[in-house]
Design a protein around this motif. Structure first.
Motif, short mmCIF file in Angstrom:
data_model
loop_
_atom_site.label_atom_id
_atom_site.label_comp_id
_atom_site.label_asym_id
_atom_site.label_seq_id
_atom_site.Cartn_x
_atom_site.Cartn_y
_atom_site.Cartn_z
N HIS A 1 0.65 -1.29 -0.03
CA HIS A 1 0.01 -0.12 -0.06
C HIS A 1 0.79 1.26 -0.13
N ASP A 2 2.07 1.22 0.70
CA ASP A 2 3.06 2.50 0.97
C ASP A 2 3.98 2.50 -0.37
N HIS B 1 2.01 10.09 -2.38
CA HIS B 1 2.48 8.67 -2.62
C HIS B 1 1.39 7.83 -2.87
N HIS C 1 -5.92 3.97 -0.77
CA HIS C 1 -6.20 3.68 0.74
C HIS C 1 -6.43 4.94 1.51
N HIS C 2 -6.07 6.03 1.11
CA HIS C 2 -6.22 7.17 1.86
C HIS C 2 -7.53 7.94 1.49
N ASP D 1 -4.34 -0.02 8.19
CA ASP D 1 -3.28 1.10 7.97
C ASP D 1 -3.42 2.03 9.31
FE LIG Z 1 -0.14 5.47 2.87
#
Ligand SMILES: [Fe+2]
Length: 507
Positions: free
Chosen positions: A366-367, A394, A418-419, A447
């Protein structure tokens, strides 16, 4: 579909007829007339001679007198049931013994002819019988071809080695009517073969209780030696001991073994054994099994290549996840933990197994977009406004990194979104509610929980309870309420299971 055609076009041989009578005149007359009609005819002077002929050669039809010295017609009829179960029998009898002829029909004779007979009458009975037999055989071949087609389709459609072997074993039992199937495959470490599947047919009665039946042990070396010069093995009782290193309780009656080869290399074989006295495998079954095995071999190769590919895929993702965590000493292990929580949550939400796997992989990655953020993630204290603007890029960087790699495309929604927030105030797109893919909604909760319960450059880890109440507080604003609710509801039990497995959980 070419192979179905090939299967049904088995070359038609002349039908073979055996005439059994103690009167030479009758044998000669019938042999002459039937021969003129194009049949292959042999004769025997009584039941014993007939039986010797039947054990040595194949016959389609037997015309037999009832009263003969040594072995009579009724006795012969019984023996034919074992020696040539597929042959038709026509009984010849004098007028006084019609009742016996009817009795013969009850015992399985196809028809009877009264002596003295007219030759045309005999021809008619023979033609009718053979035609019936031909239709029955054709029907059987069509049925076999159809089930073969279905099996081949099922095998070709599968990418699971286990599924291919199961289908292959079931086919051998159900279509070839074997009693025991054993499939062997190479173990990928150079010539060592191991038994993969041993399926005793249900209902097969050995001496003693079924649970203690000893099916013997096949000897791999003798198969390998055999296949080095022969394409397959079709053998019957008396010659089978050599393929067992340990002899079974009951002697096998017939054995059919077909090798699996990829580019000439032996990768395994399937062995079908019959322990039933009247059950011998024949040429048609050999052909059928060869076809299924060649399909299965291709499917096994595919399944193995696919498994290799999946392993490469897993290794690639795990390697990339390590690279992400290495960038920031405070987030060491973060990707792994988020993947762990996200998997727990995906299972709780009832997602299908392949979807759970996509959730796990997306969470691991995810990151990945942080690789594109040229900034010091290790600096103490909070990010400046400008730094935060870079950081917020990101998820987009993540999508850009995955985009050229086609096999990673299923991970893009989780990585890119995901954010996002349930209330639409997240980034990068500001999607709202169910417009955000479920994978991203799951990762978002996992997360956040891990971020709160881990040390950061600018603060210590929050206690587990605080993190939980924070997730509850942000349900329906930051998080999908169903996803957040499911996460917190099952968390106590999940933590207990983790501790039972000796894993550390946030305090
Ligand atoms: Fe993230």
């Amino acid at each position: 579909m070419v192979w179905i055609g090939a299967l049904t076009q088995i070359p038609q041989e002349r039908p073979r007829i055996l005439v059994v009578d103690d009167e030479k005149f009758i044998r000669d007359v019938l042999a002459d007339f039937l021969g003129m009609e194009g049949y292959a005819v042999r004769t025997a002077e009584d039941g014993t001679a007939a039986l010797a002929e039947l054990t040595g050669s194949h016959y389609d039809l037997i015309i037999s007198d009832l009263k003969m010295p040594r072995m009579g017609g009724i006795e012969l009829l019984e023996a034919i049931g074992h020696a040539a179960p597929n042959a038709l029998t026509v009984i010849m009898t004098g007028f006084g013994t019609v009742e016996t002829a009817i009795d013969a029909m009850k015992r399985g004779a196809y028809d009877y002819i009264l002596k003295p007979f007219k030759v045309e009458e005999v021809m008619h009975v023979v033609q009718r019988g053979l035609e019936k037999q031909r239709l029955a055989a054709e029907n059987l071949r069509l049925r076999e071809a159809l089930s073969l087609y279905k099996v081949s389709e099922a095998i070709a459609a599968s990418l699971s080695l286990d599924e291919v072997l199961t289908t292959l074993g079931d086919t051998a039992l159900d279509e070839i009517h074997g009693d025991l199937v054993s499939t062997w495959l190479d173990d990928g470490e150079g010539g060592y073969f191991e038994r993969q599947r041993l399926v005793p047919k249900r209902g097969l009665k050995f001496r003693g209780p079924e649970s203690v039946v000893d099916y013997g042990q096949f000897d791999a070396a003798s198969f390998i030696a055999h296949f080095s010069s022969e394409q397959l093995m079709l053998e019957h009782a008396g010659r089978l001991e050599r393929v067992f290193s340990h002899q079974p309780d009951m002697p096998p009656q017939s054995l059919l073994a077909v090798p699996m080869r990829i580019k000439g290399k032996l990768i395994g074989w399937i062995t079908i054994a019959s322990f039933t006295k009247t059950k011998r495998f024949d040429e048609g079954q050999r052909k059928m099994l060869s076809i299924v095995v060649s399909r299965a071999t291709a499917a096994i190769e595919n399944a193995r290549l696919y498994e290799d590919l999946r392993a490469t895929f897993r290794q690639t993702i795990e390697g990339l996840a390590k690279a992400i965590d290495k960038m920031d000493r405070y987030t060491a292990g973060h990707s792994d933990r988020v993947a762990h929580y996200a998997t727990y949550l995906a299972v709780r939400l009832g997602l299908p197994p392949d979807m759970v796997e996509v959730v796990r992989q997306s969470a691991l990655m995810h990151d990945i977009g942080k690789i594109g953020c040229v900034m010091n993630l290790n600096k103490p204290g909070k990010l400046t406004h400008d730094e935060y603007d870079v950081f917020k890029k990101h998820p987009g960087f993540g999508r850009d990194i995955l985009d050229p790699i086609k096999f990673l495309h299923p991970l893009i929604p989780g990585v890119h979104l995901h954010h996002e927030r349930w209330d639409g105030r997240g980034y990068p797109l500001g999607l709202k509610g169910a417009d955000i893919p479920i994978i991203a909604r799951i990762i978002s909760v996992a997360d956040t929980y891990d971020a709160m319960t881990s040390d950061r450059a600018y603060r210590r880890a929050l206690p587990h309870e605080v993190a939980v109440s924070e997730i509850e507080r942000c349900s329906a604003s930051q998080f999908d309420p169903d996803v957040a609710g499911s996460f917190t509801e099952g968390l106590d039990m999940f933590r207990e299971e983790e501790m039972a497995r000796g894993k550390r959980v946030p305090e």
